[in-house]
Motif scaffolding. Structure first.
Motif, PDB file in Angstrom:
ATOM      1  N   LEU A 176       0.846  -1.192   0.000  1.00 58.57           N
ATOM      2  CA  LEU A 176       0.000   0.000   0.000  1.00 58.57           C
ATOM      3  C   LEU A 176       0.879   1.238   0.000  1.00 58.57           C
ATOM      4  N   PHE A 196       3.904   1.519  -1.209  1.00 63.42           N
ATOM      5  CA  PHE A 196       4.447   1.689  -2.556  1.00 63.42           C
ATOM      6  C   PHE A 196       3.411   2.312  -3.461  1.00 63.42           C
ATOM      7  N   ALA A 197       2.184   1.800  -3.351  1.00 64.28           N
ATOM      8  CA  ALA A 197       1.127   2.281  -4.229  1.00 64.28           C
ATOM      9  C   ALA A 197       0.856   3.762  -3.975  1.00 64.28           C
ATOM     10  N   ARG A 215       2.860   5.981  -2.695  1.00 67.72           N
ATOM     11  CA  ARG A 215       3.997   6.776  -3.165  1.00 67.72           C
ATOM     12  C   ARG A 215       3.969   6.947  -4.666  1.00 67.72           C
ATOM     13  N   ALA A 216       3.666   5.840  -5.350  1.00 62.39           N
ATOM     14  CA  ALA A 216       3.714   5.882  -6.808  1.00 62.39           C
ATOM     15  C   ALA A 216       2.594   6.742  -7.367  1.00 62.39           C
ATOM     16  N   ALA A 217       1.479   6.796  -6.665  1.00 59.88           N
ATOM     17  CA  ALA A 217       0.319   7.486  -7.219  1.00 59.88           C
ATOM     18  C   ALA A 217       0.395   8.998  -7.053  1.00 59.88           C
ATOM     19  N   LEU A 218       1.290   9.467  -6.192  1.00 62.05           N
ATOM     20  CA  LEU A 218       1.308  10.901  -5.940  1.00 62.05           C
ATOM     21  C   LEU A 218       1.945  11.659  -7.085  1.00 62.05           C
ATOM     22  N   PRO A 219       1.414  12.824  -7.416  1.00 63.12           N
ATOM     23  CA  PRO A 219       2.017  13.616  -8.499  1.00 63.12           C
ATOM     24  C   PRO A 219       3.404  14.114  -8.089  1.00 63.12           C
TER      25      PRO A 219
END
Lengths: 585, 343, 322
Positions: B186, B188-189, B191-195
């Motif tokens: 979660l 990782f997800a 972090r990856a989703a943030l602009p």
């Protein structure tokens, strides 16, 4: 090298010797009838016997050369298989292997290879042209999806393979291909008698996986599989049917056994090597070099700094056609990135010497082109290496319409401050460091740069899927010194044309020019002409900077003093490419 | 009264530590991002009282650093240059509470001298300054996550304990599931989703908040236990008999009984979340460069060459021990007071 | 019996929920196993896509979960992309290694904690107790990571201990006892480190449970009767203090697979910890789900074991529930 030079004479001599063996009855206990063998010259003759212990970063996933894609599997496969033509890692040129000679048709589209006679697989079965044709059918089969299949597609069409007679195979290409002979290195020849059954019954994808018993494998390499204990080790034993001998007539390989241990991190490998658990340390980082160097004499090993390899690290900007998912910020900043003077200013401001010194302890080479000095055949010495100059960078930015506020912040012609992020993979400590240094360098120009280190998969997702990034630092290692290995990077419609993948039509005239030149060098057979074409490609890249090349780390290897004939090279596999010649003192 | 003295002792130590870190700008001799590329991996600078001629100085001083010709990569003291240690010096600028700028530092040396009391890292950045500034990030992370976990724990635990029945069952089963899931994904997800244009420290705090929210399960169980026994207390039953509403009972009678447990939990969770922040940094989810946090300082120890050659990089970890000791002592003392006061 | 069957049903529902949520979580993080292949200039996107669909990675989540569930019920735990083999044998070996490590460490920790805790409870307030409390607090305050890194540094610098792994090379061909000795030698540092990490909490709990038991009336009576110290402590007080300790034992069993993760990663012990970390980083989803499920099974088993033991050992509970 002497090997290439006197090959014809040695071959004639070899044939003569073999013929005399055939005549003499009661030859030695090892079978030797009808075999033509390659004589290895120049290297000190070693003595037989002994065992080396090596480390692998991960466990091999399969011993099937058609399906293998990860480094560990390929490393082991290379020890147990052989190819028709191999690239000598030291000279970086091709030399005959299973094919003792080959001819090229005048139009450059047909290669006829003649196999050595009398060669046997490691289980004693003879090698014929039928095995060669069968192997290439496997590599080309669309249902099998070999990761190597794409290498065999030349001019849009797969290579055609046909058997001419029991010792001759002909390959037909759709268009002349400059690096065709180099193509064969890496395509292992497989035994039809062991794999045809699995192939016909549709079970090929499971063939030669790691749980198969050793008796079901057979290859043409210097070693064959002896034992695999998952989680612990993989053991190879000497192949008594190997088709090479040294200049004294001793059949190679010298070693009796090779043990691969699974040691998952580079640091753990360095520790084990230092403790004497392993005999060779393959490619480690500059920081560990300093630590390991202190104990060389005491622990009886030596380290080698081979100079730059083929890896190049670079900074690039997002020059994509932005999809709907990208943020409006990126679109606004692209106006800066697309101005070549902006990119040139960034390149002028980067302190490459500091990167070499601080990130690699001096064991790296600064780059201004994607071809490293290690690639002796293709480097263009005419590419300029301008020293770092903030003044020059400022002039370029001024010419591009940027200016500075009173507090030093750089603003563009519309007055917005120049601010962007550099993406890098968090698992690569060196690239994160490089990004941090660049961040500091560019702050002297008034640019506000953030380093965003994402987990590897998240980074790939942003780069290749949604194109939502501003700048990124990456590194590539060419599979081969030859430029054709990187077509996909420099061609506008390439999948790994990183700053703007899969462009339908080139976005800029210089990219179109690169496309034209790369296509031309692909079909030009004369090296001198190809070199001129590729030099021009390098010049265009250095002028327009779709990628700003930074550094190439040196290849660092180590070996215990008891390893003889250790001749590391800067092409992969760096230390094991001549494993058939290694011996224990 | 031993526990009282222990408590006050620990609290004073905590206050001192937190004070140092809160005013990191003042106490740190350098900024956290100042790179001195010629001083990469310099060992801690030694303070001297007697100089090379044997003369004693009341005011300690440091020598300049130069490259050691005999030992490439190492540094030797340059005895020709002496830099006395001064207090209340002018140095690099920093912002106090993000508002106004100041140049005043608690101690330092003249600008061409170098004072690296904890050595430097690979970029030549002073580790002491980075430790103090890093504390701001790490302690904030610890406090934030602990507060969130406990707040949610109070919510869930009091509801479960107070109402019992199927609510209790549901919430406790839910907590079991929460404890078992691989939350790293979660993170990782998220972090990856943030602009990309969100500042690194904001991303980091968001990840910490997520961690805190995820961690409600254990505090919830403990608070549930307290609520269960509290609601059977005679005075609560009496109040209910008087017709008090559920909310009144909860807020005025039951919850106050949980304060001891809550405080203890906070004191225990803060060090835990500081360590979780260290783990996040090890896994690549830490606060970005050039910001410092204790996690980023320690994650360099993952690399063998640092572990074996540069011993001063261990110092931030060693300094954590007294801090954690103070927190655990506080929790311990609170628990003892709880026992002696309550029930 | 009904009690056990109820708990089992709960356990199965829990495992189902954990598996579903794990699957869902795994899909949230971007990327999949073949990302590195996409960056290779020598392989076309087309090939990468067909390899992906070969492994079913392009199917939507519910379909993949359904398929996985069906094969799980048949006993097949899925396929590991990183090792190119079924998950079950991989897990078996790693789980065995982890249990070896954490089992040894737990045993060691309990063997040390019981006498230390009992003794400090008996000598409560004395200087021995004080020293014990300070030592315990200090160990508690040392971050686990620092301890393991310190042990690694010790091994590297002195060479007295192996620096990683579970076996030495060349172990094949040796008889069972030599192999066992080799493994034991590799086990020393990680098990010791882990035991030290577990010790403070155990000691504190043993001590506090013993103190409570020692203050109970029947112990006072026994002391009055002149029963000798040692017998008093171990035959009378300790069993009375066993209630919280049994819960703690259950907790030890429940976390047996997860406590050793940090030790395994730092000291290169080939257990579930490094496997989980690598699988998360390489997006080897079926391995991650399988490891999470296995840990949950242990969690449930540990709690169940503790409850059953309590039921069997503490007459108060038995009479309450009857």
């Amino acid at each position: 090298m002497a090997r290439v030079r006197s090959r014809k004479a040695t071959l004639a001599l070899g044939v003569a010797i073999i013929c005399s063996w055939c005549v003499a009855p009661g030859a030695s206990a090892e079978w030797q009838a009808d075999s033509e063998q390659l004589t290895v010259t120049d290297n000190p003759v070693g003595h037989s016997g002994g065992r080396l212990v090596l480390a692998l970063r991960s466990e091999p996933k399969t011993l099937n050369p058609v399906l293998a894609q990860d480094a560990a599997s390929q490393e082991v496969i290379r020890c147990v298989t052989a190819d028709l033509i191999e690239i000598n890692r030291k000279t970086q040129k091709t030399e005959s292997a299973l094919a003792k000679s080959w001819t090229v048709s005048r139009d450059g589209k047909q290669y006829t290879l003649h196999l050595r006679r009398g060669i046997r697989f490691s289980d004693g079965q003879p090698l014929t042209a039928g095995d060669v044709v069968f192997s290439f059918h496997l590599y080309l089969d669309e249902k099998i999806d070999s990761p190597q299949r794409d290498l065999l597609i030349v001019g849009g069409k797969p290579i055609a393979v046909e058997k001419i007679d029991s010792d001759t195979v002909r390959f037909t290409l759709a268009q002349p291909y400059a690096a065709a002979d180099r193509l064969f290195d890496g395509f292992a020849i497989l035994p039809r008698h062991l794999l045809e059954g699995a192939y016909r019954s549709g079970d090929f994808l499971r063939a030669w996986n790691m749980s198969m018993p050793p008796s079901q494998f057979a290859g043409l390499g210097p070693f064959r599989l002896k034992e695999y204990v998952p989680g612990e080790r993989l053991v190879l034993e000497r192949n008594p049917y190997y088709w090479k001998q040294d200049r004294n007539g001793n059949r190679l390989p010298y070693l009796n056994e090779i043990v691969f241990l699974f040691v998952s991190s580079e640091d753990a490998q360095a520790i084990r090597f230092q403790a004497g658990d392993t005999d060779i340390l393959d490619r480690f980082s500059a920081e560990n070099f300093a630590v390991l160097a202190k104990q060389q004499a005491a622990r009886h090993y030596h380290l080698d700094d081979l100079g730059p390899g083929l890896e190049y690290n670079f900074l690039f900007f997002n020059l994509n056609d932005l999809g709907p998912k990208a943020s409006p910020d990126v679109a606004r900043k692209q106006a800066w990135f697309q101005d070549v003077r902006f990119r040139q200013a960034v390149s002028a401001a980067i302190d490459r010497e500091a990167i070499v010194r601080l990130v690699y302890n001096g064991r790296a080479t600064p780059l201004w082109t994607q071809v490293t000095p290690g690639n002796k055949l293709w480097i263009d010495p005419g590419i300029p290496h301008p020293p770092r100059s903030l003044a020059h960078a400022r002039d370029l930015l001024k010419a591009a319409g940027f200016s500075w506020k009173s507090d030093g912040t750089l603003v563009d012609s519309k007055g917005s401050p120049v601010e962007f992020s550099i993406l890098t993979s968090s698992s690569n400590a060196q690239r994160v460091k490089i990004a941090t240094l660049i961040q500091d360098d560019l702050s002297h120009l008034g640019m506000n740069v953030h380093v965003v280190s994402l987990e590897f998969h998240a980074m790939v997702d942003r780069l290749l899927n949604i194109h939502d990034y501003e700048a990124a630092i990456m590194g590539l290692v060419s599979g081969d010194a030859d430029p054709t290995a990187e077509m996909n990077v420099w061609m506008s419609n390439g999948d790994t044309h990183l700053w703007h993948p899969n462009e339908g039509k080139s976005a800029t005239p210089w990219e179109a020019e690169i496309d034209r030149l790369m296509q031309q060098q692909l079909v030009t057979l004369a090296y001198a002409k190809r070199k001129r074409l590729y030099d021009r490609v390098q010049e265009i890249i250095a002028e327009n900077l779709p990628v700003i090349c930074l550094v190439s780390p040196n290849i660092l290897v180590g070996a215990s003093d008891r390893v003889g004939n250790f001749q590391p090279a800067i092409l992969d596999p760096y230390t094991l490419w001549n494993i058939d010649e290694l011996y224990v003192r | 009264m031993n526990s009282r003295r222990k408590l006050w002792g620990a609290l004073i130590l905590l206050a001192a530590f937190h004070g140092l870190i809160l005013f990191a700008g003042f106490f740190a001799p350098y900024g956290f991002a100042v790179q001195d590329r010629d001083m990469s991996f310099a060992p801690p600078t030694r303070l001297h009282f007697t100089d090379a001629q044997g003369k004693f100085h009341l005011r300690p001083f440091v020598y300049g650093l130069k490259d050691d010709p005999a030992n490439p990569g190492a540094y030797a003291a340059d005895t020709t240059h002496m830099y006395p240690l001064r207090f209340f010096v002018q140095g690099s600028p920093y912002k106090v509470a993000g508002l106004f700028e100041s140049h005043l530092h608690f101690f330092g040396v003249a600008s061409d001298g170098r004072l690296f009391l904890m050595g430097t890292d690979g970029y030549g950045r002073d580790q002491l300054s980075r430790f103090l500034y890093g504390g701001q990030i790490s302690l904030l992370a610890g406090l934030l996550a602990a507060a969130l976990s406990v707040a949610l724990g109070i919510l869930v635990g009091s509801l479960a304990g107070f109402y019992g029945g199927w609510i209790d069952e549901l919430l406790m089963r839910g907590s079991e599931i929460f404890l078992a899931l691989p939350w790293l994904y979660l993170l990782f997800a998220v972090r990856a989703a943030l602009p990309l244009h969100i500042a690194e420290w904001q991303v980091f705090l968001l990840l910490v908040a997520v961690m805190g929210v995820i961690g409600w399960a254990r505090p919830a169980r403990l608070i549930r236990g307290v609520v269960l026994s509290a609601k059977e207390r005679k005075f609560v039953v009496a109040a209910r008999g008087f017709g008090a509403s559920d909310a009144h009972l909860l807020f005025k009678h039951v919850l106050p009984q949980t304060y001891g447990v809550v405080l203890t939990q906070i004191a225990l969770l803060i060090p835990q979340y500081v360590l979780a922040e260290v783990t996040l940094s090890f896994l690549g989810l830490g606060v970005g460069e050039p910001m410092a946090s204790w996690g980023t300082l320690l994650s360099s120890l993952q690399q063998y060459y640092i572990l074996s050659s540069y011993w001063w990089m261990f110092l931030p970890a060693l300094l954590l021990i007294p801090l954690f000791l103070a927190y655990y002592t506080t929790a311990d003392a609170l628990q003892e007071r709880l026992k002696s006061v309550s029930l | 019996m009904r009690y056990i069957s109820r708990r089992l049903i709960h356990a199965i529902l829990l495992l189902l929920a954990v598996s579903f949520f794990s699957f869902a979580l795994l899909q949230l993080a971007p990327g999949d196993f073949f990302d590195a292949m996409r960056l290779n200039p020598e392989i076309s996107q087309h090939t990468v896509e067909s390899i992906r669909s070969e492994y079913g990675l392009d199917q939507p989540l519910p379909i993949r979960y359904g398929r996985w569930l069906r094969s799980m019920l048949k006993g097949n735990l899925g396929f590991s992309l990183a090792s190119n083999s079924p998950v079950a044998p991989l897990l078996r070996v790693r789980a065995r290694n982890t249990l070896l490590l954490s089992g040894t460490a737990t045993l060691l920790a309990w063997l040390l904690a019981l006498p230390i805790g009992v003794w400090s409870a008996a000598k409560r307030g004395g200087w021995g107790d004080r020293i014990g409390k300070v030592a315990t607090s200090t160990i508690l305050a040392v971050p686990d990571l620092l301890l393991f890194l310190g042990l690694l540094l010790l091994a590297v610098r002195t060479g007295w201990f192996p620096t990683g792994g579970m076996v030495s090379p060349g172990i094949d061909g040796l008889d069972f006892w030599s192999q066992a000795k080799d493994v034991a030698f590799h086990l020393v540092l990680p098990a010791f480190g882990l035991a030290v990490v577990m010790l403070p909490v155990l000691v504190l709990h043993v001590r506090s449970a013993m103190i409570e038991a020692l203050e109970s009336p029947f112990i006072r009576a026994a002391r009055g009767h002149g029963i000798p110290r040692a017998r008093l402590l171990f035959r009378y007080a300790l069993p009375a203090a066993s209630n919280p300790l049994i819960s703690l034992l259950g907790f030890s069993v429940a976390t047996m697979l997860s406590t050793s993760m940090l030790a395994e990663v730092v000291l290169s012990w080939p257990g579930l910890g490094p496997l989980l970390v690598e699988s998360i980083f390489s997006r080897d989803v079926y391995v991650v789900v399988a490891v999470v499920m296995l840990s949950s099974v242990f969690l449930v088993m540990g709690n169940l074991l503790a409850d059953l033991l309590l039921f069997a050992s503490d007459p108060r509970i038995r009479t309450e529930t009857e």
